[in-house]
Design a protein around this motif. Structure first.
Motif, PDB file in Angstrom:
ATOM      1  N   LEU A  80      -5.561 -34.757  10.070  1.00 16.94           N
ATOM      2  CA  LEU A  80      -5.871 -34.164   8.771  1.00 16.94           C
ATOM      3  C   LEU A  80      -6.848 -33.000   8.939  1.00 16.94           C
ATOM      4  O   LEU A  80      -6.813 -32.023   8.204  1.00 16.94           O
ATOM      5  N   GLU A  81      -7.706 -33.129   9.941  1.00 12.14           N
ATOM      6  CA  GLU A  81      -8.698 -32.090  10.188  1.00 12.14           C
ATOM      7  C   GLU A  81      -8.033 -30.791  10.650  1.00 12.14           C
ATOM      8  O   GLU A  81      -8.353 -29.714  10.156  1.00 12.14           O
ATOM      9  N   MET A  84      -5.976 -29.466   7.555  1.00  8.02           N
ATOM     10  CA  MET A  84      -6.741 -28.912   6.442  1.00  8.02           C
ATOM     11  C   MET A  84      -7.626 -27.729   6.840  1.00  8.02           C
ATOM     12  O   MET A  84      -8.192 -27.081   5.977  1.00  8.02           O
ATOM     13  N   THR A  85      -7.743 -27.467   8.130  1.00  8.49           N
ATOM     14  CA  THR A  85      -8.478 -26.268   8.527  1.00  8.49           C
ATOM     15  C   THR A  85      -7.518 -25.123   8.816  1.00  8.49           C
ATOM     16  O   THR A  85      -7.937 -24.027   9.155  1.00  8.49           O
ATOM     17  N   ASP A  90      -4.190 -27.452  -0.423  1.00  8.69           N
ATOM     18  CA  ASP A  90      -3.983 -28.878  -0.637  1.00  8.69           C
ATOM     19  C   ASP A  90      -2.695 -29.117  -1.427  1.00  8.69           C
ATOM     20  O   ASP A  90      -1.959 -30.056  -1.176  1.00  8.69           O
ATOM     21  N   ARG A 234     -12.499 -34.653  -0.657  1.00  3.86           N
ATOM     22  CA  ARG A 234     -13.309 -34.605   0.565  1.00  3.86           C
ATOM     23  C   ARG A 234     -14.268 -33.416   0.499  1.00  3.86           C
ATOM     24  O   ARG A 234     -15.277 -33.388   1.193  1.00  3.86           O
ATOM     25  N   LYS A 235     -13.931 -32.454  -0.359  1.00  6.19           N
ATOM     26  CA  LYS A 235     -14.771 -31.261  -0.471  1.00  6.19           C
ATOM     27  C   LYS A 235     -15.967 -31.429  -1.388  1.00  6.19           C
ATOM     28  O   LYS A 235     -16.897 -30.645  -1.338  1.00  6.19           O
ATOM     29  N   TRP A 236     -15.927 -32.391  -2.261  1.00  6.41           N
ATOM     30  CA  TRP A 236     -17.125 -32.561  -3.095  1.00  6.41           C
ATOM     31  C   TRP A 236     -17.740 -33.934  -2.983  1.00  6.41           C
ATOM     32  O   TRP A 236     -18.623 -34.295  -3.735  1.00  6.41           O
ATOM     33  N   ARG A 237     -17.272 -34.720  -1.997  1.00  2.00           N
ATOM     34  CA  ARG A 237     -17.909 -36.016  -1.803  1.00  2.00           C
ATOM     35  C   ARG A 237     -19.128 -35.875  -0.929  1.00  2.00           C
ATOM     36  O   ARG A 237     -19.154 -35.059  -0.028  1.00  2.00           O
TER      37      ARG A 237
END
Lengths: 237, 330
Positions: A80-81, A84-85, A90, A234-237
């Motif tokens: 996923l890393e 997503m990079t 998304d 995952r971006k605002w957690r």
């Protein structure tokens, strides 16, 4: 939108590289084949109705098995890393994965077309209701897959994803029957509307009611939207 | 090229990264050095837009990684720490998929993939399924993937970990070549790697920048106060006394305790007195070379020096020096 096809192809290939697709399709064909053969050989009726009727009771168990790997596997193995990079949104990731699961689902459903060939051979089935049944199955499947993809996005563990998915889908199915127990009323009407069962029946009778189509599509879109938010989270957690 | 300002990242109660700022100009290879859990990977994950920062800002090539994430990601090539790959795909299939989602134009895909396969030395395994490859090959597939869209900025998280010495040499060679045209941010905990590759080093400890300098200068900090290791034949107590009287010597320690245990268990022969051989670790005062004085003192007292060497500075030494020095200032 431009990267959805690339994502779709990668995910669909991944399905057929693992045994899961074949196992799921095999189980599905044994199940539907049983109902088809009993209706044809024992009840001597030239219809697909019964095998299609019972499909909805196996789908809550099969669809989460299809969808469980979509996000869980990637977050567990860490891919996923890398995904997503890469410059992919998304939205594109979720849509690519959704269509891939839907593609496998469609292959599974359409493999039952062999039964239609048998029916054509032995008699004269009602093609209208067969076509609407398939439309209904595809629409219902999109909701189921959207539920499955959501449960896959919330956990790293594929088994947990599948179990939550199965529980969720069975729940969605049985709340459609609640009105048999608690009787008619506003509350049970609501539950009946939310449940998938009520919307499904018309399709088997040869009806495509716009209310049912809208129900399935809005529910799918809503669930996919939530999934995108969960992936984004995952971006605002 | 990479601008990090007042970056902090908090996991529930601990700060993984605590208010760090640094700047990497175009064409530089910056080494990110630190022990495990220092915050290297977290910083890299934030720079590559995988994770948000708790506070502070990061921009790559002028694009903010949070607000202009897709544009920033287009110019970043990232190799994560444990090189996650789709193990069910073949190498060339994987790179084709990656090139598609990384906006490599259709016509250039084949040639770009060919170049990367060639550069990373994986042409011979391109038809193999990734799951069957060894760690070294996977690392290079990951590197090829990081390079496939010809990024201006390369972020490599411990690129040589888990490789054998030959592979390490190859991968370092590749990075060195890449660094000529690109901006590279490289994390590692191997000191010689930094010396070989980087123009500048940032040492990070407990989420804070402990030092920022060229590798050569950082090594000087340590070698300035040289640590010696001596093997001397003679009575241990007398030797130690003599060593302590030398004014450039700050601290003497004898490695005898371990040896005595061995002698007790009769693993080593019991040789006390004149023929006893002892190893001493000596810390000298900063900026002085005490070797000559030690030699003369030993000769005067008729002790025999069997071995005298400067202890090579290790990352631990640099680390120890920098962290203790910093605390001394406060």
């Amino acid at each position: 939108m431009t990267k959805v096809p690339a994502m779709f192809r990668r995910e669909l290939n991944a399905y057929f590289l693992s045994p899961i697709a074949y196992i799921v399709i095999a189980v599905f064909l044994i199940y539907t084949g049983f109902f088809f053969s009993t209706s044809l050989f024992e009840n001597k009726v030239v219809t697909l109705k019964f095998s299609v009727m019972y499909i909805q009771f196996i789908l809550p168990f099969l669809v989460p098995v299809i969808t469980m790997r979509l996000f869980s596997e990637e977050s567990k193995s860490g891919t996923l890393e890398t995904l997503m990079t890469a410059p992919i949104s998304d939205f594109e990731v979720v849509m690519g994965k959704f269509f891939a699961a839907f593609g496998l689902y469609a292959v599974m459903i359409l493999s039952t077309l062999i039964y239609v060939v048998f029916l054509h051979w032995v008699g004269n089935p009602d093609y209208g209701s067969i076509i609407t049944s398939y439309i209904g199955l595809l629409l219902m499947g999109s909701v189921y897959i959207a539920v499955g993809i959501l449960t896959s996005a919330v956990t790293k563990n594929q088994i947990i994803s599948a179990v939550i998915g199965i529980v969720g889908l069975v729940f969605l199915l049985i709340i459609g029957f609640v009105h048999y127990i608690v009787g008619e009323g506003f509350f049970s009407e609501c539950l009946k509307y939310i449940g998938t069962f009520d919307h499904w029946e018309a399709f088997t009778k040869g009806l495509v009611d716009s209310r049912d189509v809208i129900y399935y599509i809005t529910l799918t879109v809503l669930l996919l939207f939530i999934t995108i938010r969960v992936v984004e989270s995952r971006k605002w957690r | 090229m990479i601008k990090v300002e007042n970056l902090s990242k908090r996991y529930t109660s601990v700060f993984a990264v605590d208010n760090i700022s640094f700047h990497v100009p175009g064409g530089e290879i910056l080494g990110f050095l630190g022990p495990n859990g220092a915050g290297k990977s977290t910083t890299m994950k934030i720079i590559t837009c995988f994770m948000p920062a708790t506070s502070g800002s990061v921009s790559v090539g002028g694009f903010d990684v949070f607000n202009d994430s897709i544009k920033a990601r287009r110019i970043i090539g990232y190799l994560p720490e444990n090189v996650p790959l789709y193990t069910d795909m073949r190498v060339n299939e994987y790179l084709l998929f990656r090139s598609k989602i990384k906006d490599v134009p259709r016509r250039e895909r084949k040639s770009k993939i060919g170049e990367c396969l060639d550069l990373c030395g994986i042409v011979n395994v391109q038809d193999q399924i990734i799951g069957t490859l060894s760690k070294g090959y996977r690392q290079r597939v990951g590197l090829a993937d990081a390079l496939v869209h010809d990024p201006k900025v390369l972020i490599l998280d411990e690129p040589t970990i888990g490789l054998d010495p030959n592979q390490i040499r190859q991968v370092r060679g590749i990075i060195k070549n890449l660094g000529e045209k690109r901006t590279v941010l490289l994390s590692t905990h191997i000191l010689p790697e930094v010396e070989m590759l980087c123009n500048r080093v940032i040492i990070i400890n407990k989420g804070k920048i402990a030092a920022e300098d060229t590798p050569a200068n950082l090594l000087d900090i340590v070698t300035a106060s040289s640590n010696l290791s001596l093997e001397i034949k003679g009575d241990s107590k007398k030797v130690e006394e003599v060593l302590k009287t030398i004014d450039d010597v700050e601290y003497v320690s004898n490695r005898i305790t371990a040896k005595r245990d061995l002698q007790k268990e009769k693993i080593l022969p019991n040789t006390s007195g004149k023929d006893e051989v002892n190893t001493f670790d000596i810390e000298c005062k900063k900026g002085v070379d005490a070797r000559e004085k030690i030699f003369n003192a030993m000769v005067q007292n008729k002790f025999i020096i069997l071995e005298m060497k400067k202890r090579a500075a290790s990352l631990e030494d640099i680390f120890y020096h920098i962290t203790t020095k910093e605390e001394g200032v406060r």
